[in-house]
Motif scaffolding. Structure first.
Motif, mmCIF file in Angstrom:
data_model
loop_
_atom_site.group_PDB
_atom_site.id
_atom_site.type_symbol
_atom_site.label_atom_id
_atom_site.label_comp_id
_atom_site.label_asym_id
_atom_site.label_seq_id
_atom_site.Cartn_x
_atom_site.Cartn_y
_atom_site.Cartn_z
ATOM 1 N N ILE A 71 0.829 -1.202 0.000
ATOM 2 C CA ILE A 71 0.000 0.000 0.000
ATOM 3 C C ILE A 71 0.867 1.256 0.000
ATOM 4 O O ILE A 71 0.535 2.268 -0.641
ATOM 5 N N LEU A 91 -7.134 -2.359 -1.131
ATOM 6 C CA LEU A 91 -7.904 -2.493 0.107
ATOM 7 C C LEU A 91 -9.250 -3.146 -0.156
ATOM 8 O O LEU A 91 -9.717 -3.973 0.637
ATOM 9 N N SER A 288 -6.176 -5.636 5.836
ATOM 10 C CA SER A 288 -7.205 -4.643 5.515
ATOM 11 C C SER A 288 -7.118 -3.461 6.471
ATOM 12 O O SER A 288 -7.174 -2.296 6.048
ATOM 13 N N GLY A 291 -3.557 -1.690 6.038
ATOM 14 C CA GLY A 291 -3.529 -0.924 4.798
ATOM 15 C C GLY A 291 -4.370 0.331 4.872
ATOM 16 O O GLY A 291 -3.985 1.379 4.341
ATOM 17 N N THR A 292 -5.514 0.262 5.538
ATOM 18 C CA THR A 292 -6.367 1.437 5.706
ATOM 19 C C THR A 292 -5.643 2.515 6.502
ATOM 20 O O THR A 292 -5.658 3.700 6.136
#
Length: 362
Positions: A71, A91, A288, A291-292
Motif C-alpha cells: 500500500i 484495500l 485490511s 492498509g487502511t
C-alpha cells in the motif's frame, strides 16, 4: 511504522501455506476434477508455478522499497494520488476477500453445528475473535501460527491418510489420457487461489529478516503445492468420478472412521479446518486494517479494527443471498478478479519502478 512487531521465517511460511490451503484443501478436488478428472492431481503443480511468479513479483518490489508495504510503495512508484487510488483498489481486494472468507466460515458453522441459528450470530462471534487477534498485532498472530498451524497440518493429513482404506490407485490411470489441455483448463480457478500469497507484499516489512522473504515464499508455495497434490490424490483414489458431484469431498474421506468408538474423525476434521480458516481470516482482516491506516496516514491502526469489523460483518451477510452463491463466486467470479490484483498490477508496478530507476536495496 504502524506495526512494530516482527514475525519469524517459520511463522511467515505457515501463514502463506494456510492462506491458500485453508480453503483449497476442501474445495479444490471437486473444482478441478470436473475438467481434468483423474489428472486433477496435476493442477496444484501448475498453480504452484503461478504462485512462485507472484512471490517473485512482490519480493522484487519489496527489495526496492525496504520497510514499506504494498500500500505504501504504490505511492512512491505512481505518485501520491494515483498511488492512493491503486491502494484503495487493493484495500477493496483484501476487504472483499475477508468478507467471502467470513461468510464461508459462518455457513460452515451454521450447517455443521446449529442450522437454526442465524448466520449473523456466527459471523459476529468470528469477527470478534479475529478482531482480538488483529488488535494484538502481527507478532501475536505469527506466534499463534507457529503454535497452532503445524498441528493442524499434521493432524489434517494424518486423518486423510487414515481415510485411504478405500483408496483405489488404479483410478489415477492412465495419466494424461486426454493430453495436458484439460489440466491447464482445470488450473484456471486454483491459479487465482494460489495468488493469495500476494499478501507477502504487506507482511514482508515485518519479517525479522526481510532478505529471506523470497526464499521463504518460494518454499512455502512448493510445500503447499505438494500438500494439495496429496489431497487431490486422496480424493480421486477414494471417490473416483464421484468427486465431481461432491461439494466438499475432502470432508467425506474420514466420515466413517471412529476413534475409540465415540469420537468421529469428521468432527475433528471440521475443528481443524475451523482453526485454519480463523487464522486465514485474521491475516486478511489484519492487512485490511493495516492498509487502511497506512493509506490514511494514521498513527495507529487499532482504532480502525472494530469499525472495519462491523462493516465486514455486514458485507459478509449482504454480499450473498444464500449459500449456493458462494461456490459460484469462488470458482467463477473470484479468479478473473484475482488475476488483476495478483499478477497484472504487481507486474505493472514493477515495470514502472524499473523504468523510473528504483533499484533493489538488498
Amino acid at each position: 511504522m504502524l506495526e512494530r512487531g516482527k514475525i519469524s521465517g517459520i511463522a511467515l511460511a505457515l501463514i502463506l501455506i494456510n492462506l491458500v490451503g485453508a480453503t483449497a484443501v476442501v474445495a479444490l478436488p471437486a473444482v478441478t476434477a470436473r475438467s481434468a478428472l483423474r489428472d486433477a492431481w496435476l493442477t496444484p503443480a501448475v498453480s504452484a508455478v503461478s504462485g512462485i511468479v507472484v512471490i517473485l513479483l512482490v519480493t522484487a518490489l519489496g527489495r526496492r522499497f525496504p520497510g514499506k508495504s504494498l500500500i505504501e510503495y504504490t505511492q512512491d512508484i505512481l505518485g501520491s494520488w494515483p498511488g492512493k487510488a491503486v491502494g484503495v483498489l487493493y484495500l477493496f481486494f483484501f476487504f472483499q476477500s475477508s468478507g467471502v472468507i467470513l461468510r464461508e466460515f459462518g455457513e460452515l458453522l451454521s450447517a455443521m453445528i446449529m442450522p437454526r441459528t442465524p448466520i449473523l450470530v456466527f459471523n459476529t462471534i468470528i469477527v470478534l475473535l479475529a478482531a482480538y487477534s488483529v488488535r494484538s498485532g502481527l507478532e501475536v498472530i505469527g506466534r499463534l501460527s507457529e503454535l497452532l498451524l503445524p498441528w493442524v497440518i499434521i493432524l489434517y493429513y494424518v486423518i486423510i491418510l487414515l481415510g485411504l482404506q478405500k483408496a483405489d490407485f488404479s483410478r489415477l490411470l492412465p495419466v494424461l489420457e486426454n493430453g495436458f489441455a484439460p489440466v491447464l483448463l482445470a488450473s484456471l480457478t486454483p491459479l487465482g487461489w494460489m495468488g493469495e500469497v500476494l499478501l507477502l507484499g504487506m507482511l514482508l516489512p515485518y519479517l525479522s529478516k526481510p532478505c529471506q522473504g523470497r526464499k521463504i515464499g518460494i518454499w512455502s508455495v512448493g510445500i503447499l503445492g505438494f500438500l494439495l497434490v496429496i489431497d487431490e490424490i486422496a480424493n480421486i483414489t477414494v471417490f473416483g468420478r464421484e468427486v465431481t458431484r461432491l461439494k466438499y469431498p475432502t470432508f467425506m474421506i474420514p466420515s466413517e472412521i471412529l476413534l475409540g468408538g465415540f469420537l468421529r474423525i469428521d468432527a475433528l476434521f471440521v475443528i481443524l479446518w475451523t482453526a485454519g480458516l480463523l487464522t486465514k481470516l485474521a491475516i486478511f482482516y489484519y492487512v485490511s486494517v493495516l492498509g487502511t491506516a497506512q493509506l490514511l496516514n494514521l498513527r495507529d491502526y487499532k482504532p480502525t479494527v472494530l469499525p472495519i469489523g462491523v462493516i465486514l460483518t455486514a458485507f459478509s451477510i449482504l454480499s450473498f443471498q444464500n449459500a449456493v452463491e458462494i461456490p459460484t463466486h469462488i470458482t467463477k467470479g473470484f479468479p478473473p478478479f484475482a488475476y488483476l490484483f495478483e499478477w497484472a498490477l504487481p507486474l505493472a508496478l514493477l515495470l514502472i519502478a524499473i523504468i523510473r530507476g528504483f533499484k533493489p536495496k538488498y
